[in-house]
Design an enzyme around this catalytic site. Structure first.
Site, PDB file in Angstrom:
ATOM      1  N   GLY A 172       0.823  -1.206   0.000  1.00  0.00           N
ATOM      2  CA  GLY A 172       0.000   0.000   0.000  1.00  0.00           C
ATOM      3  C   GLY A 172       0.852   1.248   0.000  1.00  0.00           C
ATOM      4  N   GLY A 181       3.076   7.865   3.515  1.00  0.00           N
ATOM      5  CA  GLY A 181       4.083   6.823   3.553  1.00  0.00           C
ATOM      6  C   GLY A 181       3.697   5.597   2.748  1.00  0.00           C
ATOM      7  N   THR A 182       4.553   4.582   2.863  1.00  0.00           N
ATOM      8  CA  THR A 182       4.383   3.325   2.155  1.00  0.00           C
ATOM      9  C   THR A 182       4.223   2.199   3.165  1.00  0.00           C
ATOM     10  OG1 THR A 182       5.800   4.164   0.374  1.00  0.00           O
ATOM     11  CG2 THR A 182       5.378   1.801   0.416  1.00  0.00           C
ATOM     12  N   LYS A 238       4.136   0.545   8.325  1.00  0.00           N
ATOM     13  CA  LYS A 238       3.931   1.819   7.635  1.00  0.00           C
ATOM     14  C   LYS A 238       5.176   2.681   7.813  1.00  0.00           C
ATOM     15  CE  LYS A 238       0.733   5.755   7.458  1.00  0.00           C
ATOM     16  NZ  LYS A 238      -0.498   6.341   8.026  1.00  0.00           N
ATOM     17  N   ASP A 278     -10.517  11.691   7.483  1.00  0.00           N
ATOM     18  CA  ASP A 278     -10.186  11.152   6.165  1.00  0.00           C
ATOM     19  C   ASP A 278     -10.869   9.810   5.945  1.00  0.00           C
ATOM     20  OD1 ASP A 278      -9.026  11.391   3.688  1.00  0.00           O
ATOM     21  OD2 ASP A 278      -7.078  10.586   4.284  1.00  0.00           O
TER      22      ASP A 278
END
Length: 444
Positions: free
Chosen positions: A146, A151-152, A167, A264
């Site tokens: 993801g 971030g990744t 993360k 969000d």
């Protein structure tokens, strides 16, 4: 007396240049792990008792001369190893450049030391992982599962077989420390079946958070994937996901000692397990509202960094900039610059439209931009809300058109432009989980 002192100083400076230079070189090499070599090689030659010349390198001889011999020759033969002025200049330039690099490194590492002190004081519920542990679990951060705005996410597996999601916050994001600390402050307070389970953190070399792994992926991939890989979810499963999400939101708003706003809510932040149990994730821009209020001003960090005082205050009053995902952001946030619990209600209403229709909020078509919410209001005005339902649902098991239309009605109440018209979180949950009659929502 002054002339004698001056003569002694000059003589001392002339005779001890090589001695000082050798010690400086040894100090540089031992402290910084840097071998000068190159253009400096040959300036520090001495003569051993065997009559051979050898280059002194950190008081370690390469031809068998002992350290005792080398040290004694330094004091007796310093005249043979004097450094020239150009060499001094080059050596000074090297010290300046190397010191600048080290000071930059210290400045970069300083906030991490501050973070460590704050985290230790906060005592988060998760474990502190080392970088080596996470590198080993993720196989060197090899499998990406993801990527978001902050971030990744990488898949990891611990030695006991437990899978986790790591993360890693963006290195080039100026405010990543604020987002990392903000999310840590929020998630360490949350314990609910509809909230992603937080496992730990790491701030060694980079900022990371560790969560449980959800093998079902995120809701966005499930709703908007291409037809060749898209999995058709029947209506009872979609309704189950909807109720899980609103339970999680109600917990954030009403289930803890502090009222929290996610800010969000969207399909990509809803994660699913293999049984389609939904959990809310990604709390990087979430807010903790002040006591006895249902709103708070949106504050922006203008200095491009995070001060210790600012980070310390995050545990009681979270401050982040105005951000979110276009389409899901409460319109009043742009007008009033205040975040409220009704902001999450608006986002949830848009999410309901996604789930019912299987379409994104904004789509580019031949005739122009297609806005899903505008389309829903138009169908509501014309009493044709049934057309909003995803055609792929029509042939699935457990289809209940009346129930789906009821869900669309709830969505239209949630996306009212004025926050005071929108229902509360508990009212939304009751409308979705009971059969009570729902009034017709007013047109915008």
């Amino acid at each position: 007396m002054s002339k004698g002192l001056l003569h002694w100083a000059l003589n001392f400076g002339r005779k001890s240049r090589a001695y000082i230079a050798i010690y400086l070189r040894c100090w540089v090499e031992s402290i910084w792990g840097f071998s000068i070599g190159g253009e400096f090689a040959g300036f520090y030659k001495i003569t051993c008792e065997t009559g051979q010349e050898t280059e002194l390198n950190g008081f370690k001889s390469d031809n068998g001369c002992s350290k005792r011999q080398d040290k004694s020759k330094i004091s007796n033969r310093y005249q043979q190893s004097e450094m020239s002025l150009p060499t001094y200049l080059r050596f000074g330039k090297f010290l300046k450049e190397r010191s600048t690099q080290i000071f930059k490194g210290w400045a970069k590492a300083s906030p991490y030391r501050e973070l460590k002190q704050l985290v230790k004081k906060m005592r988060p519920s998760g474990s502190e992982f080392t970088l080596k542990e996470l590198q080993r679990a993720t196989n060197g951060f090899g499998e990406k599962i993801g990527k978001g705005g902050f971030g990744t996410v990488y898949l990891g597996t611990f030695s006991d077989g437990r899978k986790v999601a790591v993360k890693v916050f963006n290195e080039d994001e100026i405010r990543r420390q604020e987002y990392w600390m903000n999310e840590l402050v929020i998630v360490t307070k949350l314990h609910h079946p509809s909230i992603l389970n937080f496992l730990g953190y790491c701030f060694e070399d980079n900022l990371m958070l560790v969560y449980e792994y959800m093998e079902g992926g995120n809701l966005s991939d499930l709703l908007f994937a291409g037809p060749e890989i898209k999995q058709i979810i029947d209506w009872p499963t979609r309704m189950k996901i909807i109720l899980d999400i609103i339970r999680g939101i109600r917990y954030l708003h009403e289930g803890t000692n502090e009222c929290m706003v996610h800010r969000d809510i969207k399909p990509s932040n809803i994660l699913l397990d293999k049984d389609f149990n939904a959990k809310i994730s990604d709390f990087g821009i979430s807010r903790i509202l002040p006591d006895d209020t249902q709103s708070a001003p949106l504050e922006t960090c203008t200095d491009g960094g995070v001060s210790p005082t600012h980070l310390a205050n995050l545990s009681t009053h979270v401050t982040t900039n105005t951000s979110g995902t276009m389409g899901y952001i409460d319109p009043e946030c742009f007008e009033t610059c205040r975040v409220t619990i009704k902001s999450d209600i608006y986002s949830f209403g848009m999410l309901l439209l996604n789930i019912v229709s299987g379409k994104k909020l904004i789509q580019q078509k031949d005739e122009g931009m297609h806005i899903l919410s505008d389309h829903a209001w138009r169908l509501h005005k014309e009493d044709r809300l049934i057309e909003l339902i995803n055609p792929q649902l029509l042939g699935t098991e457990g289809l209940n058109p009346t129930r789906i239309l009821r869900t669309i009605t709830v969505a239209l109440w949630c996306i009212q432009r004025e926050s005071k018209i929108r229902p509360s979180t508990s009212q939304v949950f009751d409308m979705l989980s009971t059969e009570e009659e729902i009034p017709t929502p007013p047109l915008p």
